[in-house]
Design a protein around this motif. Structure first.
Motif, PDB file in Angstrom:
ATOM      1  N   LYS A  73       0.659  -1.210  -0.072  1.00 37.02           N
ATOM      2  CA  LYS A  73      -0.289   0.032  -0.028  1.00 37.02           C
ATOM      3  C   LYS A  73       0.824   1.304   0.032  1.00 37.02           C
ATOM      4  N   ARG A  74       1.905   1.112   0.754  1.00 31.45           N
ATOM      5  CA  ARG A  74       2.865   2.230   0.762  1.00 31.45           C
ATOM      6  C   ARG A  74       4.344   2.011   0.633  1.00 31.45           C
ATOM      7  N   ILE A  75       4.876   2.929  -0.189  1.00 29.16           N
ATOM      8  CA  ILE A  75       6.580   2.655  -0.377  1.00 29.16           C
ATOM      9  C   ILE A  75       7.091   3.730   0.389  1.00 29.16           C
ATOM     10  N   VAL A  76       8.100   3.320   1.189  1.00 25.30           N
ATOM     11  CA  VAL A  76       8.965   3.987   2.021  1.00 25.30           C
ATOM     12  C   VAL A  76      10.268   4.421   1.193  1.00 25.30           C
ATOM     13  N   MET A  77      10.463   5.816   0.850  1.00 26.20           N
ATOM     14  CA  MET A  77      11.668   5.795  -0.032  1.00 26.20           C
ATOM     15  C   MET A  77      12.905   5.647   0.373  1.00 26.20           C
ATOM     16  N   ALA A  78      13.749   5.222  -0.508  1.00 25.81           N
ATOM     17  CA  ALA A  78      15.187   5.140   0.056  1.00 25.81           C
ATOM     18  C   ALA A  78      15.642   6.567   0.333  1.00 25.81           C
ATOM     19  N   ARG A  79      16.630   6.756   1.231  1.00 23.63           N
ATOM     20  CA  ARG A  79      17.060   8.142   1.738  1.00 23.63           C
ATOM     21  C   ARG A  79      17.931   8.704   0.572  1.00 23.63           C
ATOM     22  N   GLU A  80      18.490   7.799  -0.327  1.00 26.66           N
ATOM     23  CA  GLU A  80      19.092   8.451  -1.508  1.00 26.66           C
ATOM     24  C   GLU A  80      18.602   9.230  -2.419  1.00 26.66           C
ATOM     25  N   LEU A  81      17.273   9.473  -2.165  1.00 25.73           N
ATOM     26  CA  LEU A  81      16.467  10.270  -3.421  1.00 25.73           C
ATOM     27  C   LEU A  81      16.626  11.681  -2.967  1.00 25.73           C
ATOM     28  N   THR A 119      17.753  18.937  21.597  1.00 25.81           N
ATOM     29  CA  THR A 119      17.759  17.590  21.876  1.00 25.81           C
ATOM     30  C   THR A 119      18.985  16.960  21.373  1.00 25.81           C
ATOM     31  N   SER A 120      19.428  15.873  21.832  1.00 25.41           N
ATOM     32  CA  SER A 120      20.805  14.886  21.511  1.00 25.41           C
ATOM     33  C   SER A 120      20.833  14.882  19.774  1.00 25.41           C
ATOM     34  N   HIS A 121      21.673  15.393  19.334  1.00 23.09           N
ATOM     35  CA  HIS A 121      21.846  15.214  17.684  1.00 23.09           C
ATOM     36  C   HIS A 121      23.123  15.313  17.450  1.00 23.09           C
ATOM     37  N   ARG A 122      23.642  14.914  16.382  1.00 24.91           N
ATOM     38  CA  ARG A 122      24.758  15.276  15.446  1.00 24.91           C
ATOM     39  C   ARG A 122      24.671  16.457  14.578  1.00 24.91           C
ATOM     40  N   GLU A 123      25.458  17.108  14.078  1.00 24.95           N
ATOM     41  CA  GLU A 123      25.284  18.298  13.268  1.00 24.95           C
ATOM     42  C   GLU A 123      24.111  17.875  12.092  1.00 24.95           C
ATOM     43  N   TYR A 124      23.598  18.936  11.682  1.00 25.04           N
ATOM     44  CA  TYR A 124      22.218  18.601  10.982  1.00 25.04           C
ATOM     45  C   TYR A 124      22.631  18.827   9.773  1.00 25.04           C
ATOM     46  N   TYR A 125      22.088  18.247   8.622  1.00 24.82           N
ATOM     47  CA  TYR A 125      22.317  18.677   7.163  1.00 24.82           C
ATOM     48  C   TYR A 125      20.950  18.101   6.353  1.00 24.82           C
ATOM     49  N   THR A 126      20.752  18.391   5.014  1.00 22.09           N
ATOM     50  CA  THR A 126      19.454  18.027   4.616  1.00 22.09           C
ATOM     51  C   THR A 126      19.653  16.817   3.641  1.00 22.09           C
ATOM     52  N   GLY A 127      20.635  16.010   3.939  1.00 18.12           N
ATOM     53  CA  GLY A 127      20.525  14.452   3.210  1.00 18.12           C
ATOM     54  C   GLY A 127      20.805  14.636   1.843  1.00 18.12           C
ATOM     55  N   GLY A 145      16.524  12.817  11.553  1.00 18.71           N
ATOM     56  CA  GLY A 145      17.091  11.961  12.455  1.00 18.71           C
ATOM     57  C   GLY A 145      18.441  11.250  11.721  1.00 18.71           C
ATOM     58  N   SER A 146      18.933  10.292  12.398  1.00 21.03           N
ATOM     59  CA  SER A 146      20.321   9.703  12.094  1.00 21.03           C
ATOM     60  C   SER A 146      20.289   9.060  10.610  1.00 21.03           C
ATOM     61  N   MET A 147      21.161   9.133   9.840  1.00 20.67           N
ATOM     62  CA  MET A 147      21.293   8.606   8.611  1.00 20.67           C
ATOM     63  C   MET A 147      22.461   7.479   8.598  1.00 20.67           C
ATOM     64  N   CYS A 148      22.097   6.336   7.978  1.00 23.47           N
ATOM     65  CA  CYS A 148      23.318   5.585   7.693  1.00 23.47           C
ATOM     66  C   CYS A 148      24.096   5.740   6.811  1.00 23.47           C
ATOM     67  N   MET A 149      25.495   5.569   6.902  1.00 27.65           N
ATOM     68  CA  MET A 149      26.432   5.656   5.726  1.00 27.65           C
ATOM     69  C   MET A 149      26.444   4.621   4.642  1.00 27.65           C
ATOM     70  N   SER A 150      25.643   3.705   4.844  1.00 24.21           N
ATOM     71  CA  SER A 150      25.540   2.668   3.856  1.00 24.21           C
ATOM     72  C   SER A 150      24.215   2.836   3.231  1.00 24.21           C
ATOM     73  N   TYR A 151      24.141   2.217   2.017  1.00 23.73           N
ATOM     74  CA  TYR A 151      23.110   2.351   0.978  1.00 23.73           C
ATOM     75  C   TYR A 151      21.837   1.766   1.375  1.00 23.73           C
ATOM     76  N   SER A 152      20.902   2.679   1.931  1.00 28.33           N
ATOM     77  CA  SER A 152      19.555   2.369   2.489  1.00 28.33           C
ATOM     78  C   SER A 152      19.426   1.442   3.541  1.00 28.33           C
ATOM     79  N   GLY A 153      20.690   1.637   4.405  1.00 23.65           N
ATOM     80  CA  GLY A 153      21.076   0.783   5.597  1.00 23.65           C
ATOM     81  C   GLY A 153      21.458  -0.590   5.615  1.00 23.65           C
TER      82      GLY A 153
END
Length: 407
Positions: free
Chosen positions: A136-144, A294-302, A168-176
């Motif tokens: 029903k729903r597609i969660v987009m890959a973060r690489e888009l 809140t607890s975080h690392r530096e932010y960016y827009t992915g 939130g946190s980003m994984c350095m690997s492709y789609s985690g």
């Protein structure tokens, strides 16, 4: 324009309730099996039942993650677990593996399926394939990028929803889909046990000089070369809405209740403000201020806007300028007395900031501290102790008290 839902992480029952009270439309969580956060508190069957009832009574939804990449032994009991989730009346399951999707279609054909980001869907034809499998729903890959998501939205059927991570946190690997943790520690990230080796500090050993370790530098900025910044799209609500995303997803099932409250509140207020008057929409800095506390690392827009400055080289530590010190459990308007559950130590006379579901933050001074029996105390050293304090402004149940580490 369709108004997207705010989808929040719920690492345990308290976080589920916090997310909904602070404005989430839906939460996602891990049940007792087959989810990618094996070290989160997760939910027992009883807690899951209570959480679903709490959400549904307020018109909110609950999605359960079944998003591991299962080995043969992981499939044992899958049929029974899916039937159990359906009987508990979950609103959808999040799945990445085709075998689990096939099983769900066979044993719980009426249970809604959302495709996890771990399936790394990056084009509309893949999305259409999964839609035709009953997703029903597609969660987009973060690489888009935003433009790529718009292109996918334009090609998919209208009733095929799109969900995307916005914070939130980003994984350095492709789609985690990482194997480093499994290789280095034996903990498989694709079965919910990631040790986060991307946050480690690395050195280089040259082949012909064993045991001589050389630091890894990039432009003299440090050695944490896999350490991604955190995603934050709070300043780009109009672009997210106009891209056609149906659900704005906040990462963080392992994060604190304070993180959940602040993130949900900021995105809730920003989204509501935009829909009140899109033409006159103005970003408010207090939304970002709450996220920065809140607890975080530096932010960016992915990957959304082509931001290339994605790695924190100097340190893998979180930025933690504020702590949650208490949650209001009751308040007597006539006496100005608050009943508070301790979350971090504070002292008589401390000034704290109040984070509430709606409205701006404000500060109060906690005076005349007493324990549950009414005995005078100078501090609150015991974890989760219940204490009383007099305050000079009205409080309400579930308000959060936070405090700067510099004060």
């Amino acid at each position: 324009m369709n108004k997207p839902e705010i989808l929040a992480p719920a690492g345990n029952l308290e976080k589920l309730k916090t997310a909904i009270l602070f404005g989430a439309d839906a939460v996602y969580l891990g049940g007792s099996k087959l989810n990618l956060r094996a070290f989160a508190d997760n939910f027992s069957d009883e807690e899951l039942k209570e959480g679903i009832e709490f959400a549904h009574s307020r018109g909110k939804k609950v999605y359960v993650t079944v998003n591991v990449f299962p080995h043969n032994e992981d499939l044992e009991g899958l049929d029974e677990y899916l039937i159990q989730l359906q009987d508990l009346n979950v609103d959808a399951i999040l799945v990445a593996d085709p075998g689990i999707i096939m099983t769900a279609r066979e044993v719980v054909p009426n249970l809604e399926i959302h495709l996890s980001t771990q399936a790394n869907n990056v084009n509309w034809k893949s999305g259409l394939f999964w839609y035709n499998q009953g997703v029903k729903r597609i969660v987009m890959a973060r690489e888009l990028s935003i433009e790529e998501i718009k292109g996918i939205r334009a090609k998919l059927p209208e009733d095929c929803e799109i969900e995307a991570f916005v914070h939130g946190s980003m994984c350095m690997s492709y789609s985690g889909r990482c194997v480093i943790s499994n290789y280095m520690t034996g903990r498989d990230s694709n079965r919910g046990q990631c040790a986060q080796p991307c946050r480690y500090k690395y050195n280089v050993v040259e082949e012909k000089r064993p045991n001589q370790y050389f630091p890894v530098f990039e432009d003299e900025r440090g050695t944490y070369l896999f350490n991604s910044k955190d995603l934050c799209m709070i300043k780009h609500i109009p672009e997210l809405v106009q891209s056609g995303i149906n659900s704005l997803k906040i990462e963080g099932r392992m994060k604190s209740s304070y993180y959940v409250a602040a993130a949900v509140k900021s995105y809730r207020e920003a989204l509501d403000s935009y829909f009140e008057n899109p033409e006159e929409y103005t970003f408010k800095e207090e939304w970002m201020d709450n996220l920065l506390k809140t607890s975080h690392r530096e932010y960016y827009t992915g990957f959304y806007l082509g931001d290339k400055d994605s790695i924190v080289y100097e340190s893998s530590s979180y930025i933690r300028d504020y702590d949650i010190v208490g949650i209001v459990r009751g308040y007597d308007e006539s006496t100005g007395e608050a009943i508070i559950e301790q979350r971090n130590k504070l002292f008589e006379g401390d000034v704290v900031e109040v984070l509430r579901p709606t409205g701006d933050n404000f500060k109060v001074r906690l005076q005349n501290l007493r324990d549950e029996k009414g005995n005078k105390i100078d501090a609150t050293p015991v974890a989760q102790m219940i204490y009383k304090a007099n305050v000079d402004k009205s409080l309400e149940e579930n308000y959060m008290l936070i405090k700067s580490k510099d004060e």
